[in-house]
Scaffold this motif. Structure first.
Motif, mmCIF file in Angstrom:
data_model
loop_
_atom_site.group_PDB
_atom_site.id
_atom_site.type_symbol
_atom_site.label_atom_id
_atom_site.label_comp_id
_atom_site.label_asym_id
_atom_site.label_seq_id
_atom_site.Cartn_x
_atom_site.Cartn_y
_atom_site.Cartn_z
ATOM 1 N N LEU A 1 -14.408 -11.001 -1.963
ATOM 2 C CA LEU A 1 -13.507 -9.962 -2.413
ATOM 3 C C LEU A 1 -11.926 -10.287 -1.822
ATOM 4 N N VAL A 2 -11.140 -9.903 -2.998
ATOM 5 C CA VAL A 2 -9.810 -10.269 -2.841
ATOM 6 C C VAL A 2 -8.916 -9.187 -3.150
ATOM 7 N N GLU A 3 -8.193 -8.551 -2.278
ATOM 8 C CA GLU A 3 -7.381 -7.508 -2.484
ATOM 9 C C GLU A 3 -6.020 -7.655 -2.993
ATOM 10 N N SER A 4 -5.288 -6.779 -3.661
ATOM 11 C CA SER A 4 -3.856 -6.999 -4.056
ATOM 12 C C SER A 4 -3.101 -5.545 -4.167
ATOM 13 N N GLY A 5 -1.919 -5.307 -4.392
ATOM 14 C CA GLY A 5 -1.353 -4.208 -4.453
ATOM 15 C C GLY A 5 -0.488 -3.572 -3.475
ATOM 16 N N GLY A 6 -0.774 -4.288 -2.203
ATOM 17 C CA GLY A 6 -0.194 -3.439 -1.296
ATOM 18 C C GLY A 6 1.542 -3.879 -1.311
ATOM 19 N N GLY A 7 2.356 -3.150 -0.453
ATOM 20 C CA GLY A 7 3.550 -3.280 -0.223
ATOM 21 C C GLY A 7 4.326 -2.443 0.572
ATOM 22 N N LEU A 8 5.794 -2.446 0.287
ATOM 23 C CA LEU A 8 6.386 -1.433 0.875
ATOM 24 C C LEU A 8 6.971 -0.387 -0.037
ATOM 25 N N VAL A 9 6.653 0.957 0.272
ATOM 26 C CA VAL A 9 6.905 1.891 -0.619
ATOM 27 C C VAL A 9 7.511 3.085 -0.029
ATOM 28 N N GLN A 10 7.949 4.175 -0.491
ATOM 29 C CA GLN A 10 8.623 5.092 0.088
ATOM 30 C C GLN A 10 7.881 6.504 0.074
ATOM 31 N N ALA A 11 7.693 7.216 1.158
ATOM 32 C CA ALA A 11 7.095 8.493 1.125
ATOM 33 C C ALA A 11 7.137 9.315 -0.183
ATOM 34 N N GLY A 12 6.155 9.502 -0.714
ATOM 35 C CA GLY A 12 6.053 10.328 -2.066
ATOM 36 C C GLY A 12 5.718 9.483 -3.121
ATOM 37 N N LEU B 1 -7.970 1.486 -6.123
ATOM 38 C CA LEU B 1 -7.694 2.720 -5.172
ATOM 39 C C LEU B 1 -6.200 3.002 -5.558
ATOM 40 N N GLN B 2 -6.449 4.296 -6.102
ATOM 41 C CA GLN B 2 -5.067 4.815 -6.381
ATOM 42 C C GLN B 2 -4.581 6.060 -5.502
ATOM 43 N N ILE B 3 -3.503 5.680 -4.718
ATOM 44 C CA ILE B 3 -3.071 6.943 -3.738
ATOM 45 C C ILE B 3 -1.652 7.621 -4.173
ATOM 46 N N ASN B 4 -1.438 8.703 -4.340
ATOM 47 C CA ASN B 4 -0.570 9.445 -4.551
ATOM 48 C C ASN B 4 0.010 9.975 -3.364
ATOM 49 N N ALA B 5 1.284 10.484 -3.661
ATOM 50 C CA ALA B 5 2.182 11.119 -2.604
ATOM 51 C C ALA B 5 1.791 10.668 -1.116
ATOM 52 N N LEU B 6 2.192 9.245 -1.230
ATOM 53 C CA LEU B 6 1.756 8.351 0.108
ATOM 54 C C LEU B 6 2.912 8.954 1.215
ATOM 55 N N GLU B 7 2.191 8.972 2.508
ATOM 56 C CA GLU B 7 2.986 9.452 3.565
ATOM 57 C C GLU B 7 2.753 8.188 4.745
ATOM 58 N N PRO B 8 3.899 8.450 5.453
ATOM 59 C CA PRO B 8 3.972 7.339 6.411
ATOM 60 C C PRO B 8 2.878 7.007 7.304
ATOM 61 N N GLU B 9 1.940 8.246 7.487
ATOM 62 C CA GLU B 9 0.543 8.001 8.034
ATOM 63 C C GLU B 9 -0.403 7.120 7.210
ATOM 64 N N ASP B 10 -0.069 6.835 6.067
ATOM 65 C CA ASP B 10 -0.846 6.066 5.141
ATOM 66 C C ASP B 10 -0.690 4.677 5.568
ATOM 67 N N SER B 11 0.309 4.359 6.318
ATOM 68 C CA SER B 11 0.629 2.922 6.330
ATOM 69 C C SER B 11 -0.551 2.238 7.262
ATOM 70 N N ALA B 12 -1.164 1.031 6.901
ATOM 71 C CA ALA B 12 -2.520 0.411 7.256
ATOM 72 C C ALA B 12 -2.626 -0.732 6.694
ATOM 73 N N VAL B 13 -3.543 -1.602 7.067
ATOM 74 C CA VAL B 13 -4.126 -2.494 6.278
ATOM 75 C C VAL B 13 -5.488 -2.035 5.399
ATOM 76 N N TYR B 14 -5.237 -2.248 4.111
ATOM 77 C CA TYR B 14 -6.307 -1.711 3.094
ATOM 78 C C TYR B 14 -7.241 -2.822 2.894
ATOM 79 N N SER B 15 -8.676 -2.549 3.101
ATOM 80 C CA SER B 15 -9.615 -3.510 2.958
ATOM 81 C C SER B 15 -10.525 -3.124 2.064
ATOM 82 N N CYS B 16 -11.084 -3.935 1.223
ATOM 83 C CA CYS B 16 -12.316 -3.388 0.322
ATOM 84 C C CYS B 16 -13.508 -3.980 0.851
ATOM 85 N N ALA B 17 -14.513 -3.371 0.626
ATOM 86 C CA ALA B 17 -15.824 -3.763 1.228
ATOM 87 C C ALA B 17 -17.051 -3.424 0.144
ATOM 88 N N ALA B 18 -18.028 -4.307 0.372
ATOM 89 C CA ALA B 18 -19.281 -4.226 -0.584
ATOM 90 C C ALA B 18 -20.719 -4.067 0.292
#
Length: 128
Positions: free
Chosen positions: A4-15, A81-98
């Protein structure tokens, strides 16, 4: 065996919104329950969302329910995984798993210890 290889993370603003991708280069993607977990330093890995092998069923953590969508395309060996209305509390390392097999119950699919294969993770940072 999944790879598994993830992509799409980064630095974004709240909302803002973000769409994470996870691609499996293995041959049996369509036999797995796929899930996203997230982890911050010093804390345990938390369940975010899961999708059944055929895409028919999904399950979300309360923290993201109503503002996120997990989806998959078995022809492309990909889960998103689409996440809308991002909040600072959503900051994390996101991993997919099977999770091999076709059992589906919330106790099973939300338990990180049950998943056999993991990606390396992608960092999501939400600034306020």
């Amino acid at each position: 065996q999944a790879h598994l290889v993830e992509s799409g993370g980064g630095l974004v603003q709240a909302g803002d919104s973000l769409r994470l991708s996870c691609v499996d280069s293995g041959p049996t993607f369509d036999s797995y329950t796929m899930a996203w977990f997230r982890q911050t330093p010093g804390k345990e890995r938390d369940f975010v969302a899961a999708i059944r092998w055929n895409g028919v069923s999904t399950w979300y953590a309360d923290s993201v329910k109503g503002r996120s969508t997990i989806s998959r395309d078995n022809a492309e060996n990909t889960v998103w995984l689409q996440i809308n209305a991002l909040e600072p509390e959503d900051s994390a390392v996101y991993s997919c798993a099977a999770l091999p097999g076709r059992l589906w119950n919330t106790e099973l699919i939300t338990n990180a210890a049950k998943y056999d294969y993991w990606g390396q993770g992608t960092q999501v940072t939400v600034s306020s």
